[in-house]
Design an enzyme around this catalytic site. Structure first.
Site, PDB file in Angstrom:
ATOM      1  N   HIS A 159       0.841  -1.222   0.000  1.00 61.98           N
ATOM      2  CA  HIS A 159       0.000   0.000   0.000  1.00 61.98           C
ATOM      3  C   HIS A 159       0.869   1.263   0.000  1.00 61.98           C
ATOM      4  CE1 HIS A 159      -3.300  -2.727   1.266  1.00 61.98           C
ATOM      5  NE2 HIS A 159      -2.335  -3.293   1.962  1.00 61.98           N
ATOM      6  N   SER A 280      14.571  20.477 -17.490  1.00 62.25           N
ATOM      7  CA  SER A 280      13.384  21.280 -17.782  1.00 62.25           C
ATOM      8  C   SER A 280      13.804  22.476 -18.617  1.00 62.25           C
ATOM      9  CB  SER A 280      12.764  21.740 -16.459  1.00 62.25           C
ATOM     10  OG  SER A 280      12.076  22.948 -16.626  1.00 62.25           O
TER      11      SER A 280
END
Ligand code: ARG
Length: 462
Positions: A159, A280
């Site tokens: 999880h 970027s």
């Protein structure tokens, strides 16, 4: 190249509208089958000669011209005209241009329906071997990585919450297992498709005395198909191939997802080499895991191909239908995508390091030893469900006091149960826990080392 009149132009008045020509052509997609088409045609022609349906000399002319065509295509000298519809017609018309009437005998006892079913099987057999080789390379890269971290421990997650400690090698080896099943799935797919449909004709075989076993043998098929209607009408193997590709993509996508998370500042578990990151256009500090993100993203294409292939098949009446031509779009796309993903995955795996210092510094967080403590109590005769409750309360208590389980005093432990004794401390902490794993296949160091040995031996033989 001189134009060859299509034989069905005698049947259809006026010829097709240009819209039809453009719409039905598959040459732009299936020209990459040319080698398989030509190999299949040579086998067919040889069989025709063996059966005295053409002469030996005619066979030689056909064979030599087909080899020339193959070379012309390979060198880029061949002019593909989409008017010829598909690769089968392109090769056959080029043959007729080269050797005239003898070329017109090649299609004796054959239909494009059994021809295309043969070509795509031949293509897929080779492609599967290439993908399997790439899977093996990736497995080897993973094993090398695992071997570098067979002592180091990391948190195992369920999880995406800290669960139990695992050896890093075990985590890495989990992908080797997945890829092994992908390898076997492709082998099974290859075994099933490896029968020759050639000689099934358009749907019902032929009245001529074709020797199907001869072409099957020449083309390296294990057997012939035994029902001509089925042989030209199903593409279940295409769906299976794409499904095999889809699961490879799934496994790579999950690896990519892990490593995208692990390379974030928040985790900082791994460092992916600069060569497999991008930056970027605006933020100068960025080091983005775009290659991994694209592995994850491209999985969508492969799933799309699987859905498309299944849908192409589902509504067709028995026999060949032109819908079938669309199979190649999806089969090629799925194969190409998965091959590219396997290549980059292999490169990334070979150039990634685990930040073991940073990982071990955080191993005390998250009560990774809680399950081991419950099992320690089982060893002291406490029923597991009871032990589970006791450790749950201990963890809640620790959380309040901002302590680890190993920081509790014996007195504090014994407030919950006197079954906890002084030896409890040897059973706490991530390292102790991992070293206590006793089951086969557990995520401990001993098991990981055994697994590495097993895989080295197994893959060494591939
Ligand atoms: N291009 C076709 C395909 O890929 C070849 C078979 C066409 N057969 C036919 N009868 N129209 O399926």
């Amino acid at each position: 190249m001189a134009k060859v009149e299509k034989s069905w132009e005698k049947r259809l008045a006026g010829g097709p509208d240009q819209l039809t020509v453009d719409f039905v052509e598959s040459l732009s997609i299936d020209k990459r089958l040319y080698k398989y088409d030509i190999v299949g045609s040579i086998a067919h022609a040889q069989m025709l000669a063996e059966q005295k349906l053409i002469t030996k000399d005619e066979f030689k002319q056909i064979k030599n011209a087909l080899i020339e065509i193959s070379e012309e295509i390979a060198d880029g000298r061949f002019v593909f005209e989409k008017e010829v519809e598909d690769i089968h017609m392109a090769v056959e018309s080029a043959l007729v241009v080269k050797i005239g009437d003898v070329g017109k005998k090649l299609h004796t006892g054959r239909s494009r329906n059994d021809q295309v079913a043969t070509d795509i099987r031949l293509w897929m057999r080779d492609r599967i071997e290439i993908i399997q080789a790439k899977i093996t390379l990736l497995q080897k890269a993973l094993i090398k990585l695992a071997n570098s971290y067979s002592e180091d421990i990391m948190p195992g997650y369920t999880h995406l919450q800290r669960a139990q400690p695992v050896v890093i090698a075990s985590y890495v080896l989990s992908f080797v297992e997945q890829l092994e099943r992908d390898f076997i799935r492709l082998k099974n797919c290859r075994d099933l498709l490896n029968v020759s449909p050639l000689g099934s004709g358009a749907i019902a075989g032929s009245t001529l005395s074709l020797d199907r076993k001869s072409t099957a043998q020449q083309l390296g098929f294990l057997d012939i198909s035994y029902n001509s209607i089925d042989a030209i009408s199903d593409r279940d193997f295409c769906a299976e191939f794409i499904f095999g590709c889809a699961l490879i993509a799934t496994h790579l996508s999950r690896l990519a997802e892990d490593w995208i998370i692990y390379s974030s500042n928040e985790f900082n578990f791994i460092r992916i080499d600069d060569a497999y990151c991008t930056s970027s256009s605006m933020m100068p500090q960025k080091r983005n895991p775009d290659v991994l993100e694209l592995i994850r993203g491209k999985t969508g294409h492969v799933y799309g191909s699987l859905m498309a292939m299944l849908t192409i098949l589902k509504g067709q009446p028995s026999g060949y239908n032109r819908d079938m031509q669309e199979d190649k779009v999806h089969v090629f796309a799925a194969g190409d995508t998965v091959e590219a993903c396997l290549d980059v995955a292999c490169a990334i795996v070979s150039h990634t390091t685990f930040n073991t210092k940073r990982i071990s510094a955080g191993l005390d967080e998250g009560f990774l030893d809680a399950t081991a403590l419950a099992e320690y109590l089982v060893g002291k005769g406490v029923a597991f469900r009871e032990a589970h409750g006791i450790v749950g309360s201990l963890v809640a208590d620790c959380e309040k006091q901002n302590k680890k389980l190993g920081e509790l005093t014996l007195e504090e432990f014994q407030k919950y149960t006197t079954s906890i004794e002084g030896d409890v401390y040897e059973n706490l902490g991530a390292v102790n826990t991992v070293d206590k794993y006793a089951t086969d296949g557990a995520a401990g160091r001993k098991q990981a080392k055994e697994q590495i040995e097993y895989w080295c031996e197994k893959l060494g033989q591939r």
